[in-house]
Motif scaffolding. Sequence first.
Motif, PDB file in Angstrom:
ATOM      1  N   MET A 266      -4.734  19.765  62.601  1.00 15.22           N
ATOM      2  CA  MET A 266      -4.836  19.826  61.161  1.00 15.22           C
ATOM      3  C   MET A 266      -6.298  19.680  60.769  1.00 15.22           C
ATOM      4  O   MET A 266      -6.947  18.718  61.147  1.00 15.22           O
ATOM      5  CB  MET A 266      -4.054  18.685  60.514  1.00 15.22           C
ATOM      6  CG  MET A 266      -2.597  18.605  60.892  1.00 15.22           C
ATOM      7  SD  MET A 266      -1.754  20.043  60.310  1.00 15.22           S
ATOM      8  CE  MET A 266      -0.352  20.015  61.371  1.00 15.22           C
ATOM      9  N   LYS A 267      -6.814  20.632  60.011  1.00 10.79           N
ATOM     10  CA  LYS A 267      -8.202  20.580  59.573  1.00 10.79           C
ATOM     11  C   LYS A 267      -8.312  19.796  58.278  1.00 10.79           C
ATOM     12  O   LYS A 267      -7.504  19.958  57.368  1.00 10.79           O
ATOM     13  CB  LYS A 267      -8.757  21.984  59.353  1.00 10.79           C
ATOM     14  CG  LYS A 267      -9.042  22.719  60.627  1.00 10.79           C
ATOM     15  CD  LYS A 267      -9.750  24.011  60.329  1.00 10.79           C
ATOM     16  CE  LYS A 267     -10.082  24.728  61.613  1.00 10.79           C
ATOM     17  NZ  LYS A 267     -10.793  25.972  61.368  1.00 10.79           N
ATOM     18  N   CYS A 268      -9.338  18.980  58.199  1.00  8.00           N
ATOM     19  CA  CYS A 268      -9.620  18.231  56.977  1.00  8.00           C
ATOM     20  C   CYS A 268     -10.072  19.217  55.902  1.00  8.00           C
ATOM     21  O   CYS A 268     -10.976  20.015  56.151  1.00  8.00           O
ATOM     22  CB  CYS A 268     -10.709  17.190  57.245  1.00  8.00           C
ATOM     23  SG  CYS A 268     -11.318  16.372  55.763  1.00  8.00           S
ATOM     24  N   PRO A 269      -9.483  19.183  54.694  1.00  7.32           N
ATOM     25  CA  PRO A 269      -9.908  20.098  53.637  1.00  7.32           C
ATOM     26  C   PRO A 269     -11.307  19.782  53.117  1.00  7.32           C
ATOM     27  O   PRO A 269     -11.928  20.608  52.473  1.00  7.32           O
ATOM     28  CB  PRO A 269      -8.862  19.908  52.539  1.00  7.32           C
ATOM     29  CG  PRO A 269      -8.216  18.612  52.819  1.00  7.32           C
ATOM     30  CD  PRO A 269      -8.351  18.362  54.286  1.00  7.32           C
ATOM     31  N   ASN A 270     -11.815  18.608  53.438  1.00  8.82           N
ATOM     32  CA  ASN A 270     -13.129  18.196  52.958  1.00  8.82           C
ATOM     33  C   ASN A 270     -14.241  18.643  53.895  1.00  8.82           C
ATOM     34  O   ASN A 270     -15.217  19.234  53.468  1.00  8.82           O
ATOM     35  CB  ASN A 270     -13.152  16.679  52.765  1.00  8.82           C
ATOM     36  CG  ASN A 270     -14.344  16.206  51.999  1.00  8.82           C
ATOM     37  OD1 ASN A 270     -14.744  16.825  51.037  1.00  8.82           O
ATOM     38  ND2 ASN A 270     -14.928  15.115  52.441  1.00  8.82           N
ATOM     39  N   CYS A 271     -14.094  18.362  55.203  1.00  6.01           N
ATOM     40  CA  CYS A 271     -15.178  18.653  56.153  1.00  6.01           C
ATOM     41  C   CYS A 271     -14.777  19.620  57.258  1.00  6.01           C
ATOM     42  O   CYS A 271     -15.587  19.942  58.118  1.00  6.01           O
ATOM     43  CB  CYS A 271     -15.702  17.358  56.758  1.00  6.01           C
ATOM     44  SG  CYS A 271     -14.569  16.580  57.938  1.00  6.01           S
ATOM     45  N   GLN A 272     -13.525  20.067  57.285  1.00  8.78           N
ATOM     46  CA  GLN A 272     -12.994  21.012  58.260  1.00  8.78           C
ATOM     47  C   GLN A 272     -12.869  20.451  59.674  1.00  8.78           C
ATOM     48  O   GLN A 272     -12.647  21.183  60.626  1.00  8.78           O
ATOM     49  CB  GLN A 272     -13.829  22.304  58.290  1.00  8.78           C
ATOM     50  CG  GLN A 272     -13.957  22.997  56.952  1.00  8.78           C
ATOM     51  CD  GLN A 272     -12.621  23.329  56.328  1.00  8.78           C
ATOM     52  OE1 GLN A 272     -11.746  23.846  56.994  1.00  8.78           O
ATOM     53  NE2 GLN A 272     -12.448  23.028  55.062  1.00  8.78           N
TER      54      GLN A 272
ATOM     55  N   GLU B 297     -11.133  18.669  62.830  1.00  8.75           N
ATOM     56  CA  GLU B 297      -9.748  18.661  63.314  1.00  8.75           C
ATOM     57  C   GLU B 297      -9.336  17.286  63.830  1.00  8.75           C
ATOM     58  O   GLU B 297      -8.231  17.113  64.321  1.00  8.75           O
ATOM     59  CB  GLU B 297      -9.577  19.722  64.398  1.00  8.75           C
ATOM     60  CG  GLU B 297      -9.684  21.127  63.854  1.00  8.75           C
ATOM     61  CD  GLU B 297      -9.392  22.193  64.888  1.00  8.75           C
ATOM     62  OE1 GLU B 297      -9.031  21.847  66.030  1.00  8.75           O
ATOM     63  OE2 GLU B 297      -9.511  23.371  64.544  1.00  8.75           O
ATOM     64  N   ASP B 298     -10.223  16.318  63.706  1.00  7.32           N
ATOM     65  CA  ASP B 298      -9.969  14.969  64.205  1.00  7.32           C
ATOM     66  C   ASP B 298      -9.432  14.105  63.062  1.00  7.32           C
ATOM     67  O   ASP B 298     -10.174  13.697  62.172  1.00  7.32           O
ATOM     68  CB  ASP B 298     -11.271  14.384  64.766  1.00  7.32           C
ATOM     69  CG  ASP B 298     -11.062  13.038  65.427  1.00  7.32           C
ATOM     70  OD1 ASP B 298      -9.926  12.735  65.837  1.00  7.32           O
ATOM     71  OD2 ASP B 298     -12.048  12.284  65.526  1.00  7.32           O
ATOM     72  N   SER B 299      -8.116  13.854  63.065  1.00  2.20           N
ATOM     73  CA  SER B 299      -7.508  13.050  62.003  1.00  2.20           C
ATOM     74  C   SER B 299      -6.427  12.158  62.595  1.00  2.20           C
ATOM     75  O   SER B 299      -5.968  12.361  63.713  1.00  2.20           O
ATOM     76  CB  SER B 299      -6.907  13.946  60.917  1.00  2.20           C
ATOM     77  OG  SER B 299      -5.802  14.639  61.427  1.00  2.20           O
ATOM     78  N   LYS B 300      -6.030  11.167  61.783  1.00  2.00           N
ATOM     79  CA  LYS B 300      -4.928  10.308  62.205  1.00  2.00           C
ATOM     80  C   LYS B 300      -3.873  10.290  61.110  1.00  2.00           C
ATOM     81  O   LYS B 300      -4.170  10.467  59.925  1.00  2.00           O
ATOM     82  CB  LYS B 300      -5.422   8.896  62.518  1.00  2.00           C
ATOM     83  CG  LYS B 300      -6.040   8.171  61.345  1.00  2.00           C
ATOM     84  CD  LYS B 300      -6.569   6.815  61.758  1.00  2.00           C
ATOM     85  CE  LYS B 300      -7.343   6.188  60.602  1.00  2.00           C
ATOM     86  NZ  LYS B 300      -7.981   4.958  60.990  1.00  2.00           N
TER      87      LYS B 300
ATOM     88  N   TYR C 146       6.542  15.347  55.808  1.00  2.00           N
ATOM     89  CA  TYR C 146       5.401  15.097  54.937  1.00  2.00           C
ATOM     90  C   TYR C 146       4.576  13.980  55.556  1.00  2.00           C
ATOM     91  O   TYR C 146       5.107  12.906  55.855  1.00  2.00           O
ATOM     92  CB  TYR C 146       5.864  14.700  53.535  1.00  2.00           C
ATOM     93  CG  TYR C 146       6.729  15.756  52.894  1.00  2.00           C
ATOM     94  CD1 TYR C 146       6.155  16.862  52.300  1.00  2.00           C
ATOM     95  CD2 TYR C 146       8.118  15.645  52.893  1.00  2.00           C
ATOM     96  CE1 TYR C 146       6.950  17.844  51.717  1.00  2.00           C
ATOM     97  CE2 TYR C 146       8.915  16.615  52.312  1.00  2.00           C
ATOM     98  CZ  TYR C 146       8.324  17.714  51.723  1.00  2.00           C
ATOM     99  OH  TYR C 146       9.099  18.681  51.143  1.00  2.00           O
ATOM    100  N   ARG C 147       3.292  14.242  55.729  1.00  2.00           N
ATOM    101  CA  ARG C 147       2.427  13.238  56.340  1.00  2.00           C
ATOM    102  C   ARG C 147       1.202  13.009  55.478  1.00  2.00           C
ATOM    103  O   ARG C 147       0.692  13.923  54.844  1.00  2.00           O
ATOM    104  CB  ARG C 147       1.982  13.697  57.733  1.00  2.00           C
ATOM    105  CG  ARG C 147       3.111  13.713  58.723  1.00  2.00           C
ATOM    106  CD  ARG C 147       2.607  14.065  60.089  1.00  2.00           C
ATOM    107  NE  ARG C 147       3.669  13.847  61.073  1.00  2.00           N
ATOM    108  CZ  ARG C 147       3.715  14.410  62.249  1.00  2.00           C
ATOM    109  NH1 ARG C 147       2.751  15.215  62.634  1.00  2.00           N
ATOM    110  NH2 ARG C 147       4.699  14.163  63.077  1.00  2.00           N
ATOM    111  N   LYS C 148       0.749  11.755  55.500  1.00  2.00           N
ATOM    112  CA  LYS C 148      -0.541  11.422  54.899  1.00  2.00           C
ATOM    113  C   LYS C 148      -1.490  11.230  56.059  1.00  2.00           C
ATOM    114  O   LYS C 148      -1.217  10.471  56.985  1.00  2.00           O
ATOM    115  CB  LYS C 148      -0.442  10.153  54.057  1.00  2.00           C
ATOM    116  CG  LYS C 148       0.374  10.353  52.806  1.00  2.00           C
ATOM    117  CD  LYS C 148       0.430   9.098  51.986  1.00  2.00           C
ATOM    118  CE  LYS C 148       1.341   9.305  50.790  1.00  2.00           C
ATOM    119  NZ  LYS C 148       1.542   8.073  50.049  1.00  2.00           N
ATOM    120  N   ARG C 149      -2.602  11.929  56.008  1.00  2.00           N
ATOM    121  CA  ARG C 149      -3.580  11.879  57.092  1.00  2.00           C
ATOM    122  C   ARG C 149      -4.911  11.363  56.593  1.00  2.00           C
ATOM    123  O   ARG C 149      -5.224  11.437  55.415  1.00  2.00           O
ATOM    124  CB  ARG C 149      -3.777  13.272  57.698  1.00  2.00           C
ATOM    125  CG  ARG C 149      -2.544  13.815  58.363  1.00  2.00           C
ATOM    126  CD  ARG C 149      -2.803  15.206  58.931  1.00  2.00           C
ATOM    127  NE  ARG C 149      -1.643  15.705  59.628  1.00  2.00           N
ATOM    128  CZ  ARG C 149      -1.405  15.537  60.915  1.00  2.00           C
ATOM    129  NH1 ARG C 149      -2.273  14.907  61.658  1.00  2.00           N
ATOM    130  NH2 ARG C 149      -0.309  16.003  61.460  1.00  2.00           N
TER     131      ARG C 149
END
Length: 164
Positions: free
Chosen positions: A1-7, A9-12, A24-27
């Motif tokens: 999943m890409k961050c819409p802010n900085c693109q 792919e490293d998220s939790k 539905y997830r909050k990342r």
Amino acid sequence: MKCPNCQSEDSKVLDSRQKKDRRYRKRCCNQCGHRYPTTELIGTVSGDLPLLAPSVQKKNGKVAPFDRNKLMQSISVAVRKSRRDQVPINDIVSAIEQEVNSSSLGDAVNTVDIGEQVLKALREHDRLAYVRYLSVHQQMETSDEIKSLIGELENLLASDSYGK
């Protein structure tokens, strides 16, 4: 999943909820700390499917995936012959994309709502771009409609609350 802010792919995953055939997830992005929601289909045979792009319901009733490039292009056309360097197009598109991502959990976002967000942003940055976008957004075709729009622009220019 890409961050819409900085693109990145490293998220939790901070929170996960399941409803019917969707998850539905909050990342939270590990790179910039930005929090964002995602919606995923739950696969039946081959496991989980990738992130669903937010859906947009067009004026003709058709539903299509949200396209950042289309939005950027429509704003670019509106500011083409004005102070383009003074309008933060990328920032406007990013803010609207973020709003669409957070408000579209399972439902299509109406293009009219997206257009209203664009108008609000353009009104703050460039009056001419605002009027150009408004004329297309409201599908003005007659001279009376355009005269009405010109009257609205004159009121905006005369207003002290609008700014310079």
